[in-house]
Design a protein around this motif. Structure first.
Motif, PDB file in Angstrom:
ATOM      1  N   ARG A  40      65.845 135.473  16.187  1.00 51.22           N
ATOM      2  CA  ARG A  40      64.535 135.268  15.579  1.00 51.22           C
ATOM      3  C   ARG A  40      64.650 135.263  14.053  1.00 51.22           C
ATOM      4  O   ARG A  40      63.740 134.844  13.357  1.00 51.22           O
ATOM      5  N   LYS A  41      65.792 135.775  13.553  1.00 49.25           N
ATOM      6  CA  LYS A  41      65.952 135.875  12.088  1.00 49.25           C
ATOM      7  C   LYS A  41      67.050 134.960  11.562  1.00 49.25           C
ATOM      8  O   LYS A  41      66.999 134.519  10.429  1.00 49.25           O
ATOM      9  N   VAL A  42      68.045 134.697  12.384  1.00 49.28           N
ATOM     10  CA  VAL A  42      69.197 133.915  11.919  1.00 49.28           C
ATOM     11  C   VAL A  42      69.375 132.725  12.860  1.00 49.28           C
ATOM     12  O   VAL A  42      69.476 132.902  14.071  1.00 49.28           O
ATOM     13  N   THR A  43      69.413 131.504  12.300  1.00 40.06           N
ATOM     14  CA  THR A  43      69.621 130.321  13.148  1.00 40.06           C
ATOM     15  C   THR A  43      71.026 130.379  13.726  1.00 40.06           C
ATOM     16  O   THR A  43      71.998 130.619  13.004  1.00 40.06           O
ATOM     17  N   GLN A  44      71.116 130.148  15.055  1.00 37.90           N
ATOM     18  CA  GLN A  44      72.412 130.270  15.720  1.00 37.90           C
ATOM     19  C   GLN A  44      73.155 128.944  15.669  1.00 37.90           C
ATOM     20  O   GLN A  44      72.564 127.884  15.506  1.00 37.90           O
ATOM     21  N   ASP A  45      74.445 129.044  15.864  1.00 39.03           N
ATOM     22  CA  ASP A  45      75.271 127.847  15.838  1.00 39.03           C
ATOM     23  C   ASP A  45      74.873 126.868  16.943  1.00 39.03           C
ATOM     24  O   ASP A  45      74.392 127.256  17.995  1.00 39.03           O
ATOM     25  N   ALA A  46      75.108 125.582  16.662  1.00 41.56           N
ATOM     26  CA  ALA A  46      74.804 124.555  17.673  1.00 41.56           C
ATOM     27  C   ALA A  46      75.853 124.601  18.779  1.00 41.56           C
ATOM     28  O   ALA A  46      76.840 125.305  18.677  1.00 41.56           O
ATOM     29  N   GLY A  47      75.624 123.865  19.821  1.00 38.73           N
ATOM     30  CA  GLY A  47      76.665 123.726  20.828  1.00 38.73           C
ATOM     31  C   GLY A  47      76.310 124.343  22.155  1.00 38.73           C
ATOM     32  O   GLY A  47      76.852 123.960  23.182  1.00 38.73           O
ATOM     33  N   ARG A  48      75.401 125.344  22.173  1.00 38.94           N
ATOM     34  CA  ARG A  48      74.944 125.873  23.450  1.00 38.94           C
ATOM     35  C   ARG A  48      73.732 125.041  23.811  1.00 38.94           C
ATOM     36  O   ARG A  48      73.012 124.576  22.933  1.00 38.94           O
ATOM     37  N   ARG A 108      65.770 126.827  24.817  1.00 40.07           N
ATOM     38  CA  ARG A 108      66.487 128.088  25.088  1.00 40.07           C
ATOM     39  C   ARG A 108      66.156 129.149  24.032  1.00 40.07           C
ATOM     40  O   ARG A 108      65.724 130.251  24.393  1.00 40.07           O
ATOM     41  N   PRO A 109      66.308 128.811  22.724  1.00 44.29           N
ATOM     42  CA  PRO A 109      65.981 129.865  21.749  1.00 44.29           C
ATOM     43  C   PRO A 109      64.511 130.266  21.813  1.00 44.29           C
ATOM     44  O   PRO A 109      64.177 131.449  21.664  1.00 44.29           O
ATOM     45  N   GLY A 110      63.621 129.292  22.066  1.00 44.62           N
ATOM     46  CA  GLY A 110      62.186 129.613  22.143  1.00 44.62           C
ATOM     47  C   GLY A 110      61.912 130.630  23.247  1.00 44.62           C
ATOM     48  O   GLY A 110      61.196 131.622  23.048  1.00 44.62           O
ATOM     49  N   LEU A 111      62.507 130.393  24.409  1.00 40.71           N
ATOM     50  CA  LEU A 111      62.287 131.301  25.538  1.00 40.71           C
ATOM     51  C   LEU A 111      62.946 132.655  25.284  1.00 40.71           C
ATOM     52  O   LEU A 111      62.362 133.711  25.569  1.00 40.71           O
ATOM     53  N   ASN A 112      64.147 132.617  24.716  1.00 33.49           N
ATOM     54  CA  ASN A 112      64.850 133.879  24.430  1.00 33.49           C
ATOM     55  C   ASN A 112      64.049 134.721  23.433  1.00 33.49           C
ATOM     56  O   ASN A 112      63.884 135.940  23.587  1.00 33.49           O
ATOM     57  N   MET A 113      63.490 134.032  22.416  1.00 34.99           N
ATOM     58  CA  MET A 113      62.699 134.757  21.410  1.00 34.99           C
ATOM     59  C   MET A 113      61.463 135.388  22.036  1.00 34.99           C
ATOM     60  O   MET A 113      61.111 136.527  21.743  1.00 34.99           O
ATOM     61  N   LEU A 114      60.820 134.617  22.925  1.00 33.77           N
ATOM     62  CA  LEU A 114      59.630 135.139  23.601  1.00 33.77           C
ATOM     63  C   LEU A 114      59.979 136.422  24.370  1.00 33.77           C
ATOM     64  O   LEU A 114      59.270 137.438  24.292  1.00 33.77           O
ATOM     65  N   LEU A 115      61.086 136.371  25.100  1.00 31.61           N
ATOM     66  CA  LEU A 115      61.472 137.532  25.909  1.00 31.61           C
ATOM     67  C   LEU A 115      61.846 138.726  25.026  1.00 31.61           C
ATOM     68  O   LEU A 115      61.499 139.874  25.337  1.00 31.61           O
ATOM     69  N   LEU A 116      62.524 138.445  23.906  1.00 26.76           N
ATOM     70  CA  LEU A 116      62.877 139.540  22.985  1.00 26.76           C
ATOM     71  C   LEU A 116      61.620 140.147  22.372  1.00 26.76           C
ATOM     72  O   LEU A 116      61.485 141.370  22.277  1.00 26.76           O
ATOM     73  N   ASP A 117      60.669 139.270  21.984  1.00 28.98           N
ATOM     74  CA  ASP A 117      59.405 139.772  21.408  1.00 28.98           C
ATOM     75  C   ASP A 117      58.694 140.686  22.402  1.00 28.98           C
ATOM     76  O   ASP A 117      58.209 141.760  22.046  1.00 28.98           O
ATOM     77  N   GLU A 118      58.621 140.224  23.641  1.00 26.75           N
ATOM     78  CA  GLU A 118      57.903 141.008  24.655  1.00 26.75           C
ATOM     79  C   GLU A 118      58.630 142.323  24.932  1.00 26.75           C
ATOM     80  O   GLU A 118      57.997 143.369  25.084  1.00 26.75           O
ATOM     81  N   ALA A 119      59.959 142.260  25.014  1.00 22.10           N
ATOM     82  CA  ALA A 119      60.721 143.492  25.274  1.00 22.10           C
ATOM     83  C   ALA A 119      60.527 144.465  24.116  1.00 22.10           C
ATOM     84  O   ALA A 119      60.334 145.675  24.321  1.00 22.10           O
TER      85      ALA A 119
END
Ligand code: FAD
Length: 469
Positions: A40-48, A108-119
């Motif tokens: 949510r703070k650092v853009t991750q590397d491409a490729g996944r 993928r990052p959008g969904l991961n961020m949502l889950l991290l926010d909720e957790a």
């Protein structure tokens, strides 16, 4: 149940974040540790893979944790496969004859961020980033991490540990290297790798830019070419994430010999001419983006000493051709939660029994989706372009539209019918496929027959095959 128990979850990807949220909702003290920085703070590397196909089994897991509606806001429905031939003709092959059955493209990052926010909203969840698990003391439920900030090692202990650290799991490695119990492990690679590219959205000032999308938005696009294949999934910003699946070597065009911009353009112009127009920086992207491997991981047991359990890709990484890896990982959480519920009335949870019961129920299903995903690799790159396969799909779509309660194709059983297990879906789906293909090939399904007669014939043939197996 003693809910003050400490749960350590290693890996805050899709599965780990959902599990953390759910375990916190059940009242456990959860520590979630992730190797990478906070996405949510650092853009991750491409490729996944940037976007993923989310379907019913995944939605079941999200629903359980109360985040289905929020996730759906990030989704673009894909109603079918848009097949592109070599000269740019297209046709849409619906995923189902039932109107309410479609899959969704989600970031993928959008969904991961949502889950991290909720957790993170839960007072009983602590999330630690930049800590890579190096080793797990399986018998004592403690794990050693390398802290990327201080470069120090830290150890975190818990009552139980969940390894959700993905296909290359460090938790699984500790199980593999333990000499105290028998651990089976297999990893099979495809001879193909994948590379992501992007079809950008239309710039706002272009004349045909009303939709923003350069090709049809609500489909999963496929360019099937026998040995190799291109697919594209839509993103909310009008772009498409394109994935090229190509052999590493020993083919006219392969990653080994696509070494110059000229070669890349020659290959794309020959195989995917309509795509070339849509990717302005084709060769630049081709040489910048990494090649990812595609493999299947199976292992057993998933549990060590009733202290450590693997879930998600760490337990069962699969190739992406059924779009089910994340869905299966979310379904893991739902299946686990259902069993946990049974143990919740106990004063102290017997984790060993719970873990064993979970694996006994779940392993055959994740093995099934692993095998189905490899089958679908061949179906997508070769069969979708074949006439008999297209006739079969047309017939199945007609059955589903006309007799929605009576017929589910293999694809629909796997993707939409989450009330039956992957292993059941595989058994019935494979028998149906065989039945229809045999009947079409033998000319036993004729134009004179009514759709109902065709369905009855397919059902009878399917039952015969199931009986013989
Ligand atoms: P991951 O998402 O890999 O998460 C693991 C997490 O653990 C990561 O955050 C990682 O940084 C962290 N980690 C790793 N090692 C450590 C460590 N040592 N210590 C701490 N943390 C660690 N699935 C679908 O359902 N639909 C699709 O359309 C689809 N498309 C795909 C396309 C491609 C090209 C690929 C490769 C996969 C696709 N998948 C798809 C599969 C899906 O990506 C995975 O099944 C899913 O990500 C599994 O979730 P996970 O949380 O188990 O693992």
């Amino acid at each position: 149940m003693n809910k003050t128990q400490n749960i350590l979850i290693i890996g805050a990807g899709l599965c780990g974040s959902l599990l953390a949220l759910r375990m916190a909702q059940r009242g456990f003290q959860v520590t979630l540790v992730e190797k990478r920085p906070d996405l949510r703070k650092v853009t991750q590397d491409a490729g996944r893979s940037i976007n993923l196909a989310l379907s019913n089994r995944g939605l079941r897991g999200l629903r359980l944790a109360g985040v289905e509606d929020a996730a759906k806001k990030l989704c673009i429905p894909m109603n079918g496969r848009m097949i592109h031939d070599k000269v740019g003709n297209t046709f849409l092959s619906p995923y189902s004859g039932r109107k309410d059955e479609y899959i969704n493209s989600i970031s993928r990052p959008g969904l991961n961020m949502l889950l991290l926010d909720e957790a993170e909203k839960m007072p009983n969840v602590k999330i630690i980033f930049n800590h890579a698990c190096e080793e797990v003391d399986l018998e004592n439920a403690s794990a050693t991490f390398k802290d990327f900030n201080s470069k120090n090692e830290t150890t975190i202990s818990a009552d139980v540990i969940f390894g959700t650290d993905g296909a290359g799991s460090a938790v699984r490695k500790s199980m593999y290297e333990s000499h105290k119990f028998l651990f089976s492990f297999s990893q099979q690679w495809l001879s193909h790798g994948y590379k992501e590219l992007e079809i950008p959205a239309f710039p706002e000032n272009e004349t045909n830019a009303e939709t923003g999308y350069r090709t049809y938005k609500n489909a999963l696009h496929i360019w099937p070419r026998g040995e190799d294949m291109l697919i594209a999934l839509p993103n909310l910003d009008g772009s498409f994430t394109v994935t090229l699946f190509l052999p590493y070597e020993n083919s006219e065009y392969c990653f080994e010999n696509l070494t110059s911009p000229e070669m890349v353009h020659e290959y794309f112009n020959k195989e995917f001419p309509d795509v070339v127009e849509m990717i302005p920086n084709l060769s630049e992207e081709f040489f910048t983006n990494p090649i990812g491997p595609l493999g299947t991981v199976k292992c057993s047991p998933w549990n060590a000493f009733g202290k450590v359990l693997l879930l998600g890709d760490a337990a069962h990484a699969i190739v992406p051709f059924y779009g089910q890896g994340m869905n299966a990982s979310f379904e893991d959480v739902a299946v686990f939660d259902e069993i946990l519920e049974k143990y919740s009335s106990e004063k102290t949870i017997n984790w060993n029994n719970l873990f064993k019961e979970y694996e006994a129920l779940r392993k055959k299903d994740t093995d099934a989706i692993a095998d189905l995903a490899v089958d679908n690799f061949h179906e997508m790159k070769e069969h979708t372009a074949m006439e008999i396969f297209q006739r079969k799909r047309k017939l199945e779509t007609a059955f589903e539209a006309e007799f929605p309660e009576e017929y589910y194709s293999k694809y629909a059983l796997v993707t939409f019918k989450e009330s039956i297990s992957y292993s059941e879906a595989m058994k019935r789906g494979r028998a149906q496929d065989k039945a229809i293909l045999n009947l079409l090939d033998d000319g036993k399904i004729t134009d004179e027959m009514s759709l109902k007669e065709k369905l009855e014939l397919v059902k009878k043939e399917t039952e015969g095959i199931l009986h013989d197996d």
